[in-house]
Design an enzyme around this catalytic site. Sequence first.
Site, PDB file in Angstrom:
ATOM      1  N   LYS A  17     -10.995   7.981  11.593  1.00 17.28           N
ATOM      2  CA  LYS A  17     -12.367   7.460  11.551  1.00 17.28           C
ATOM      3  C   LYS A  17     -12.653   6.469  12.680  1.00 17.28           C
ATOM      4  CE  LYS A  17     -12.496   8.363   6.638  1.00 17.28           C
ATOM      5  NZ  LYS A  17     -11.255   9.157   6.717  1.00 17.28           N
ATOM      6  N   GLY A  44       0.814  -1.205   0.000  1.00 15.37           N
ATOM      7  CA  GLY A  44       0.000   0.000   0.000  1.00 15.37           C
ATOM      8  C   GLY A  44       0.848   1.256   0.000  1.00 15.37           C
ATOM      9  N   ALA A  96      -0.148  -2.579   8.671  1.00 19.23           N
ATOM     10  CA  ALA A  96      -0.798  -1.583   7.827  1.00 19.23           C
ATOM     11  C   ALA A  96      -1.910  -2.170   6.970  1.00 19.23           C
ATOM     12  CB  ALA A  96       0.240  -0.905   6.927  1.00 19.23           C
TER      13      ALA A  96
END
Length: 338
Positions: free
Chosen positions: A133, A16, A87
Amino acid sequence: MFELKSKSILITGGTGSLGKALTKHILSKHPEIKKLVIFSRDEQKQFQMAQEFPINEFPQIRFFIGDVRDKERLIRAFQHIDYVIHAAAMKHVHIAEYNPDECIKTNIGGAENVVDACLKTKVTRVVALSTDKACAPINLYGATKLTSDKLFIAANNIKGENPIRFSVVRYGNVMGSNGSVIPFFINKKEEGKLPITDPNMTRFNISLQGGVDMVIHALEHAWGGELFVPKIPSYRIMDVANAIGPECEKPVVGIRPGEKVHEEMITPSDSFYTYDLGKYYTILPATHMWKLEDYLAKFKAEKVPSGFSYNSGENSDWETIETLRELIKVHVDSNFIV
């Protein structure tokens, strides 16, 4: 500088945006690292990343196909690993809303598997990536990441005499990361329209390097159980749109399922456990295996006021249209022009 000489590091979700940035940083700043393992389930991304980091130039790097849902595969991957950076996640809010079971399997089940695999091997430090979030979540993605945070923090209570340390880093939108708003707007600019979810929307903003620096900070300094939060600026979504396409139409399309207008990283309820470290805040665990007095003295940590909160809409530090354009050139697209 934190020394990684002769250490072996594994990054879950290593293909990523942040995983690749961590890889570049570690290989350039710590060339004497023993081994860097890129663990992910996407063979195509691993193939592409291997072209960027060829083994003849970077003999330390290894690519390991695997899914965090598979505990046995994790245990095998963690053999002879010193540090794990977690991650891997399903991170798209609206996709998680429509595929909740898949999000839970990866973000919660995967976190449990990483914790268990670390405890069963000789891993000594673990840093898990969180998100704004996860703070007072209203969507499934945030709820799963909050649960993941709790699992990693609580893992310090069940390690027994194992010297392993688990910590978490929480930050806002990573500028230029896959699927984020800035590259989306840059691509949409050619169409002459930049869809705006809500003109009042704000977000915290951090560069990929800022995210990397946080992870390295946690690896070096965490005592176990901390949740680190960076002091970073916010941006207004309209400023981002005007920085990228001032001449474009900006139709308001409404917020997507599970989205907030403003994000938080520290709530008033968190303030009772939150300390100011200077560059970062840290939310300390209610139960810890070390003396609070020693921790505060070591890091010169100062308690935040009761009721303190950290909200992207109430931030004191803001990006402007001009600073956003400069940051886009540096961190997203060096050829960017308005």
